[in-house]
Motif scaffolding. Structure first.
Motif, PDB file in Angstrom:
ATOM      1  N   VAL A 149       0.852  -1.179   0.000  1.00 37.28           N
ATOM      2  CA  VAL A 149       0.000   0.000   0.000  1.00 37.28           C
ATOM      3  C   VAL A 149       0.897   1.242   0.000  1.00 37.28           C
ATOM      4  CG1 VAL A 149      -1.822   1.256   1.209  1.00 37.28           C
ATOM      5  CG2 VAL A 149      -1.806  -1.239   1.213  1.00 37.28           C
ATOM      6  N   THR A 150       0.665   2.156  -0.916  1.00 36.20           N
ATOM      7  CA  THR A 150       1.521   3.334  -1.055  1.00 36.20           C
ATOM      8  C   THR A 150       1.012   4.535  -0.264  1.00 36.20           C
ATOM      9  OG1 THR A 150       0.340   3.983  -3.055  1.00 36.20           O
ATOM     10  CG2 THR A 150       2.306   2.616  -3.324  1.00 36.20           C
ATOM     11  N   ALA A 151      -0.313   4.660  -0.068  1.00 40.26           N
ATOM     12  CA  ALA A 151      -0.852   5.842   0.612  1.00 40.26           C
ATOM     13  C   ALA A 151      -2.231   5.519   1.161  1.00 40.26           C
ATOM     14  CB  ALA A 151      -0.941   7.031  -0.342  1.00 40.26           C
ATOM     15  N   VAL A 152      -2.603   6.225   2.221  1.00 44.21           N
ATOM     16  CA  VAL A 152      -3.942   6.141   2.812  1.00 44.21           C
ATOM     17  C   VAL A 152      -4.484   7.555   2.964  1.00 44.21           C
ATOM     18  CG1 VAL A 152      -3.644   3.945   4.014  1.00 44.21           C
ATOM     19  CG2 VAL A 152      -2.922   6.058   5.125  1.00 44.21           C
ATOM     20  N   PHE A 160     -14.607   6.863   6.333  1.00 42.14           N
ATOM     21  CA  PHE A 160     -14.111   6.004   5.267  1.00 42.14           C
ATOM     22  C   PHE A 160     -12.622   6.258   5.033  1.00 42.14           C
ATOM     23  CE2 PHE A 160     -18.525   7.208   4.263  1.00 42.14           C
ATOM     24  CZ  PHE A 160     -19.132   5.976   4.472  1.00 42.14           C
ATOM     25  N   ILE A 161     -11.977   5.222   4.497  1.00 44.79           N
ATOM     26  CA  ILE A 161     -10.546   5.263   4.226  1.00 44.79           C
ATOM     27  C   ILE A 161     -10.321   4.840   2.787  1.00 44.79           C
ATOM     28  CG2 ILE A 161      -8.270   4.434   4.923  1.00 44.79           C
ATOM     29  CD1 ILE A 161      -9.577   3.603   7.588  1.00 44.79           C
ATOM     30  N   LEU A 162      -9.500   5.597   2.079  1.00 39.83           N
ATOM     31  CA  LEU A 162      -9.072   5.262   0.728  1.00 39.83           C
ATOM     32  C   LEU A 162      -7.618   4.806   0.776  1.00 39.83           C
ATOM     33  CD1 LEU A 162     -10.459   7.973  -1.730  1.00 39.83           C
ATOM     34  CD2 LEU A 162     -10.798   5.508  -1.871  1.00 39.83           C
ATOM     35  N   SER A 165      -2.436   1.387  -3.909  1.00 41.81           N
ATOM     36  CA  SER A 165      -1.494   0.278  -3.805  1.00 41.81           C
ATOM     37  C   SER A 165      -0.701   0.111  -5.083  1.00 41.81           C
ATOM     38  CB  SER A 165      -2.250  -1.017  -3.485  1.00 41.81           C
ATOM     39  OG  SER A 165      -1.401  -2.137  -3.557  1.00 41.81           O
ATOM     40  N   LYS A 166       0.361  -0.677  -4.990  1.00 36.59           N
ATOM     41  CA  LYS A 166       1.177  -1.008  -6.146  1.00 36.59           C
ATOM     42  C   LYS A 166       0.525  -2.066  -7.029  1.00 36.59           C
ATOM     43  CE  LYS A 166       5.787   0.215  -4.525  1.00 36.59           C
ATOM     44  NZ  LYS A 166       7.172  -0.273  -4.308  1.00 36.59           N
ATOM     45  N   ASP A 167      -0.577  -2.661  -6.572  1.00 33.79           N
ATOM     46  CA  ASP A 167      -1.281  -3.632  -7.413  1.00 33.79           C
ATOM     47  C   ASP A 167      -2.203  -2.942  -8.410  1.00 33.79           C
ATOM     48  OD1 ASP A 167      -3.310  -2.702  -5.840  1.00 33.79           O
ATOM     49  OD2 ASP A 167      -3.762  -4.617  -4.876  1.00 33.79           O
ATOM     50  N   MET A 168      -2.021  -1.612  -8.600  1.00 32.98           N
ATOM     51  CA  MET A 168      -2.737  -0.811  -9.599  1.00 32.98           C
ATOM     52  C   MET A 168      -4.214  -0.636  -9.273  1.00 32.98           C
ATOM     53  SD  MET A 168      -0.913  -2.020 -13.165  1.00 32.98           S
ATOM     54  CE  MET A 168      -1.235  -3.764 -12.901  1.00 32.98           C
ATOM     55  N   THR A 169      -4.555  -0.761  -8.000  1.00 34.42           N
ATOM     56  CA  THR A 169      -5.938  -0.547  -7.582  1.00 34.42           C
ATOM     57  C   THR A 169      -5.978   0.377  -6.374  1.00 34.42           C
ATOM     58  OG1 THR A 169      -5.975  -2.452  -6.086  1.00 34.42           O
ATOM     59  CG2 THR A 169      -6.618  -2.842  -8.388  1.00 34.42           C
ATOM     60  N   ALA A 170      -7.171   0.931  -6.141  1.00 32.28           N
ATOM     61  CA  ALA A 170      -7.461   1.677  -4.925  1.00 32.28           C
ATOM     62  C   ALA A 170      -8.675   1.036  -4.269  1.00 32.28           C
ATOM     63  CB  ALA A 170      -7.727   3.150  -5.225  1.00 32.28           C
ATOM     64  N   VAL A 194      -0.588   6.111  -7.148  1.00 37.63           N
ATOM     65  CA  VAL A 194       0.219   6.914  -6.220  1.00 37.63           C
ATOM     66  C   VAL A 194      -0.625   7.348  -5.020  1.00 37.63           C
ATOM     67  CG1 VAL A 194       1.579   9.025  -5.977  1.00 37.63           C
ATOM     68  CG2 VAL A 194       1.710   7.689  -8.074  1.00 37.63           C
ATOM     69  N   LYS A 195      -1.833   7.847  -5.276  1.00 36.16           N
ATOM     70  CA  LYS A 195      -2.679   8.309  -4.184  1.00 36.16           C
ATOM     71  C   LYS A 195      -4.116   8.418  -4.670  1.00 36.16           C
ATOM     72  CE  LYS A 195      -1.859  11.114  -0.103  1.00 36.16           C
ATOM     73  NZ  LYS A 195      -1.109  12.236   0.486  1.00 36.16           N
ATOM     74  N   ALA A 196      -5.064   8.391  -3.730  1.00 35.91           N
ATOM     75  CA  ALA A 196      -6.485   8.542  -4.022  1.00 35.91           C
ATOM     76  C   ALA A 196      -7.075   9.538  -3.038  1.00 35.91           C
ATOM     77  CB  ALA A 196      -7.197   7.197  -3.925  1.00 35.91           C
ATOM     78  N   PHE A 197      -8.096  10.302  -3.505  1.00 37.53           N
ATOM     79  CA  PHE A 197      -8.650  11.379  -2.678  1.00 37.53           C
ATOM     80  C   PHE A 197     -10.172  11.398  -2.788  1.00 37.53           C
ATOM     81  CE2 PHE A 197      -4.721  12.736  -4.760  1.00 37.53           C
ATOM     82  CZ  PHE A 197      -3.895  12.967  -3.684  1.00 37.53           C
ATOM     83  N   PHE A 198     -10.822  11.837  -1.705  1.00 40.76           N
ATOM     84  CA  PHE A 198     -12.226  12.222  -1.715  1.00 40.76           C
ATOM     85  C   PHE A 198     -12.325  13.719  -2.007  1.00 40.76           C
ATOM     86  CE2 PHE A 198     -12.777   8.426   0.991  1.00 40.76           C
ATOM     87  CZ  PHE A 198     -13.896   7.864   0.383  1.00 40.76           C
ATOM     88  N   ASP A 199     -13.417  14.125  -2.660  1.00 37.41           N
ATOM     89  CA  ASP A 199     -13.661  15.553  -2.764  1.00 37.41           C
ATOM     90  C   ASP A 199     -14.419  16.031  -1.521  1.00 37.41           C
ATOM     91  OD1 ASP A 199     -16.209  14.627  -3.160  1.00 37.41           O
ATOM     92  OD2 ASP A 199     -16.662  16.000  -4.807  1.00 37.41           O
ATOM     93  N   SER A 200     -14.780  17.302  -1.467  1.00 38.12           N
ATOM     94  CA  SER A 200     -15.405  17.854  -0.264  1.00 38.12           C
ATOM     95  C   SER A 200     -16.780  17.266   0.000  1.00 38.12           C
ATOM     96  CB  SER A 200     -15.516  19.383  -0.397  1.00 38.12           C
ATOM     97  OG  SER A 200     -16.259  19.724  -1.563  1.00 38.12           O
ATOM     98  N   THR A 201     -17.522  16.842  -1.037  1.00 37.50           N
ATOM     99  CA  THR A 201     -18.853  16.255  -0.847  1.00 37.50           C
ATOM    100  C   THR A 201     -18.796  14.759  -0.571  1.00 37.50           C
ATOM    101  OG1 THR A 201     -19.117  15.839  -3.221  1.00 37.50           O
ATOM    102  CG2 THR A 201     -19.813  17.987  -2.392  1.00 37.50           C
TER     103      THR A 201
END
Length: 924
Positions: A149-152, A160-162, A165-170, A194-201
């Motif tokens: 896992v590269t980032a949380v 919720f948690i995003l 990962s290096k397995d090309m999935t989030a 590299v990373k995944a994000f939620f927006d404000s909503t």
């Protein structure tokens, strides 16, 4: 001289690896520097480094939303929990896996850790909960990824948690069991995420991959089910749009600010871009250099963006709206060879193997200027006595003079032949500069005014290792050489003959005592010899071989106690009083000696970083396989990312130059130069880990409120009412409530201000001066504020002088207040000048009127007494005809009170002295 020196700051390096973090208020930036953490205050322009150390370089740090807890994790997964405000270590913990990312939830109750291919969620230690034996309690472990896992990232509501990962999935995980149905895998990228994000909503998810693709996901129904009833629709996260960055370099890092929908990405060629989402509009595209961007973070307000570059050791804070840099710092690219304190002790100059010279401010910890005119390694630096001129020697065959007011090179000195200079020394008067070389055995002497080569001092039969000038009263030059001799030259004398001081081994370092009557020399056999210059005799000798801490190297098959490597000192320096000497070398220690008693006062360990050769002490057989160290085995073929295969980083400060293809080469811990501050409260060491500053700890000031935990606003007001002003002020500042501080401050009795100011603990002096400066401009109590200022400065003037950096803001506000008071008083004086003259004239007139009143009163009283005796018989008749008598009284006879009132009214209504005299004459 005091010997209780402690580590206070780390200069010379601003970023090594890992992520950087802004404080919750957005004013401070936290940066990992090797195995330590430095904090840069961007508002007050100062920095500090935490005292604790990891055993390996830090890979991830995080600060909770309250700004009270700091978590730092090294490359082995060992974590340290720190009280950020008190700067104290609370707990050590081992995650037993490599941690690539750590992040606290927005509500601060949990933190998520990317440990290997798992996401672990732990409860944040809280004092309010029931105390337990282990401060770390694991809440849940989430599995599902097939690679690391590269980032949380957390959602804004902490539910919720995003994970990327290096397995090309989030993947999406829920913190609470009632939301477990949202668990889902987001696949579709062609390179690792590299990373995944939620927006404000929290209704949109962005995933960014290393190949430069960004996917936008929304929680919608399956295509073709638009006309079905709501209960029959299949809802899931689906890709709505795909965008690509189209860069020549691979994407290295990214971050997203949900409040402003700002996406910032960094690439391997040093380029960074700002995009507005979801429209994917390019706002800015800039470059921070030719080296890759390693990490990016943005402050809570979204105004400042911080960048870190691992290969260059560079740290930037960029304000994107005004397109200006808030902070731009960079450490040395290679090891530091020498250092020198300025004569006032406010700056340190460092010379590096990369050919650059940097000037560091002691208080702020920032680099003020960088000189890069030298074409090769800079070997020595020295200050002239006045402190505005600095000299440097280099292997490029030049000695340069630098103007530190205009920050420029104004003189360049060269020899008749092309030789490499290894040392430099300056006459205290600043007229003569001398340099020695390892190629030529002569000492070169130049005139600073004319840049002419005056002389070449011959006599040594080996390379010159060190030069040192004496004081201005006895300006003699001492030179140490590899020919096992030290020579003292009288530069300004008629005869330049010198008598050699013979030693038993090669001379490595030399230091002249400030009074020029004694010098110390370090030799290859680990001894420090002291000679009296006038008598030519040896005074004392210290054997430092048993005092040196020389650790074992990774390839050594023996313990450090049996190692003979580095058992000598390569740099030494006297203290200002000549009673103490510090020494360092190619080892893990700095030794401080008391010279009159010839004993070791204290020994400082440079580093605990086990990634450096020379820090380990004991041999562990489990780390040796087939005669080779396990850490030296190359595992680059097993790693999925070739960019992470930096097993030995030769560009770390302090590393030796060597063959980059030699896989077993590792940087080794050592001290290149040491020096005492002229203020006698600190010394610095140029080492593998950077520029270490050790100072006498003045921050541990006694606070009487520390003894009592019952600090409340009610008790504060009670102390104020009872006249315990000192305790009330201390408690108010501890609570840090503005209204309470103001009430206590103005509640102090004016006569008690001198006593309260004298007994006020020094820890509160900067805060009360800053408070006075903040309210003085609007306050009506001018004299009251002036009394406080006068008594505080009188009682704590020495403390304020020693710690000027603590009082800059407060004294500036007070100076502004005093300037306004002076301006107003002078202005009012000019305005009321004529009014003052009028009042003075009026006061003279009033005095004359009062004197006339007294004279008339005496005459009237005498007339009344005569009339009263003559008309006593007619009292009864006068009572019967009271009305007529009243008319007679108005016209002729007056009572004492009426007479006085009438004349007083006449005089009060008069406009001048002449009118008063006419009234008196008529009445008479």
């Amino acid at each position: 001289m005091k010997s209780d020196f402690k580590f206070s700051n780390l200069l010379g390096t601003v970023y090594r690896q890992g992520n950087i973090v802004f404080s919750p208020d957005g004013t401070c930036l936290l940066s990992p520097v090797g195995n330590r953490v430095s904090v840069f205050d961007l508002i007050h322009n100062k920095s500090f480094t935490f005292n604790y150390e990891h055993r390996k370089n830090i890979s991830a740090i995080a600060l909770n939303p309250q700004g009270s807890l700091l978590m730092s994790i090294d490359e082995d997964g060992r974590a340290i929990l720190v009280n950020f405000k008190a700067r104290t270590v609370l707990h050590h913990f081992n995650f037993k896996n490599k941690v690539r990312s750590i992040e606290f939830s927005p509500d601060g109750t949990h933190f998520a850790v990317a440990a290997g291919r798992f996401v672990e969620v732990w409860k944040t230690p809280d004092l309010a909960e029931d105390r337990q034996f282990a401060p770390f309690v694991r809440y849940r472990v989430y599995a599902g990824h097939y690679n690391d896992v590269t980032a949380v990232t957390w959602s804004n509501d902490s539910r919720f948690i995003l994970s990327a990962s290096k397995d090309m999935t989030a993947r999406i995980f829920s913190l609470h069991s009632e939301d477990k149905s949202v668990k889902m895998s987001l696949a579709g990228h062609r390179d690792y995420v590299v990373k995944a994000f939620f927006d404000s909503t929290q209704e949109v998810i962005y995933t960014v991959s290393k190949d430069g693709a960004i996917f936008r996901w929304e929680y919608t129904e399956r295509p073709g089910e638009e006309e079905l009833p709501e209960e029959e629709k299949t809802m899931s996260w689906r890709i709505i749009s795909k965008n690509f960055f189209f860069s020549d370099a691979s994407l290295k890092c990214c971050t997203f600010h949900s409040k402003s929908n700002l996406l910032i990405v960094g690439f391997g060629n040093g380029e960074f871009r700002l995009y507005e989402m979801p429209s994917f509009t390019l706002i800015q595209q800039l470059s921070m250099g030719s080296n890759g961007v390693s990490t990016i973070t943005v402050n809570p307000s979204g105004e400042w963006i911080a960048f870190g570059s691992q290969s260059m050791g560079q740290l930037l804070v960029y304000e994107w709206q005004s397109e200006s840099y808030i902070l731009r710092q960079q450490g040395h690219f290679d090891s530091m060879n020498a250092l020198a304190y300025s004569p006032d002790g406010s700056r340190i100059v460092t010379a590096s193997e990369d050919g650059k010279i940097k000037i560091w401010d002691i208080v702020s910890g920032f680099c003020l200027a960088t000189f890069d005119e030298h074409q090769s390694s800079v070997t020595g630096v020295a200050f002239a006595k006045r402190g505005q001129v600095m000299f440097s020697s280099s292997l490029d065959g030049t000695v340069r003079a630098w103007d530190l007011i205009r920050f420029r090179n104004f003189r360049t000195f060269t020899s008749t032949s092309r030789i490499q200079f290894s040392s430099v020394a300056v006459d205290p008067s600043g007229e003569i500069v001398a340099a020695g070389s390892l190629d030529n055995f002569d000492i070169q002497i130049w005139s600073v005014q004319t840049s002419q080569l005056l002389d070449q001092l011959s006599g040594h039969e080996g390379p010159i290792s060190y030069l040192s000038f004496g004081s201005e009263a006895n300006a003699k030059l001492a030179s140490a050489s590899w020919d096992k001799t030290v020579r003292v030259w009288d530069i300004f004398g008629r005869s330049q003959a010198s008598e050699p001081f013979d030693l038993t081994s090669e001379c490595l370092a030399l230091s002249m005592r400030p009074d020029s009557k004694e010098f110390a020399v370090s030799t290859m056999d680990g001894k420090i010899s002291f000679f009296d210059i006038e008598s030519g005799r040896m005074i004392r000798e210290i054997d430092g071989r048993k005092d040196i801490l020389q650790g074992r190297y990774k390839e050594d098959e023996f313990a450090s106690a049996n190692s003979k490597r580095g058992k000598h000192f390569t740099t030494i320096a006297y203290s200002f009083d000549g009673l103490t000497l510090i020494a360092g070398g190619n080892n893990n220690s700095i030794c401080m000696y008391d010279l009159p008693n010839e004993v070791l006062l204290k020994r400082f360990k440079i580093s605990l970083n086990m990634q450096l050769n020379g820090t380990l002490e004991y041999l562990n057989s489990k780390n040796i396989v087939d005669g080779n160290a396990v850490d030296l085995v190359d595992r680059s073929g097993e790693l999925s990312d070739a960019e992470e295969n930096h097993k030995a980083d030769l560009r770390l400060p302090g590393s030796h130059r060597g063959d980059a293809g030699l896989r077993s080469t590792r940087p080794e811990v050592r001290v290149m130069s040491v020096g005492f501050s002229p203020t006698a409260n600190a010394f610095a060491a140029a080492s593998t880990e950077g520029l270490l500053v050790y100072s006498v700890d003045d921050s541990l000031l006694f606070d009487p409120i520390d003894l009592d935990m019952d600090v409340t606003p009610e008790n504060t007001l009670q102390c104020l009412n009872e006249g315990e002003y000192l305790n009330a002020i201390a408690m108010a500042f501890r609570l840090n409530e503005q209204y309470l501080i103001h009430k206590v401050y103005e509640g102090v009795n004016k006569d008690d201000i001198p006593l309260v100011a004298k007994d006020l603990p020094a820890i509160y002096v900067p805060r009360i001066l800053e408070f006075i400066g903040s309210i003085a401009m609007e306050s009506q109590h001018v004299e009251f504020n002036l009394l406080w200022i006068e008594n505080l400065i009188t009682a704590h003037g020495k403390f304020i002088t020693k710690n000027k950096h603590l009082f800059v803001k407060g004294l500036r506000s007070i100076q502004r207040f005093l300037s306004r008071v002076v301006k107003d008083v002078i202005g009012y004086g000019y305005k009321v000048n004529y009014l003052v003259e009028f009042l003075l004239v009026s006061s003279k007139t009033e005095n004359m009127v009062l004197e006339a009143n007294h004279e008339i009163e005496d005459v009237i009283i005498e007339d009344i007494e005569v009339d009263a005796a003559g008309n006593h018989e007619d009292e009864e008749a006068e009572e019967e005809s009271g009305d007529e008598d009243e008319e007679d009284n108005d016209e002729g006879w007056f009572g004492p009170g009426d007479e006085q009132k009438k004349y007083t009214d006449n005089f009060s209504n008069s406009d001048s002295d002449s009118e008063s005299e006419e009234v008196i004459q008529d009445d008479d």
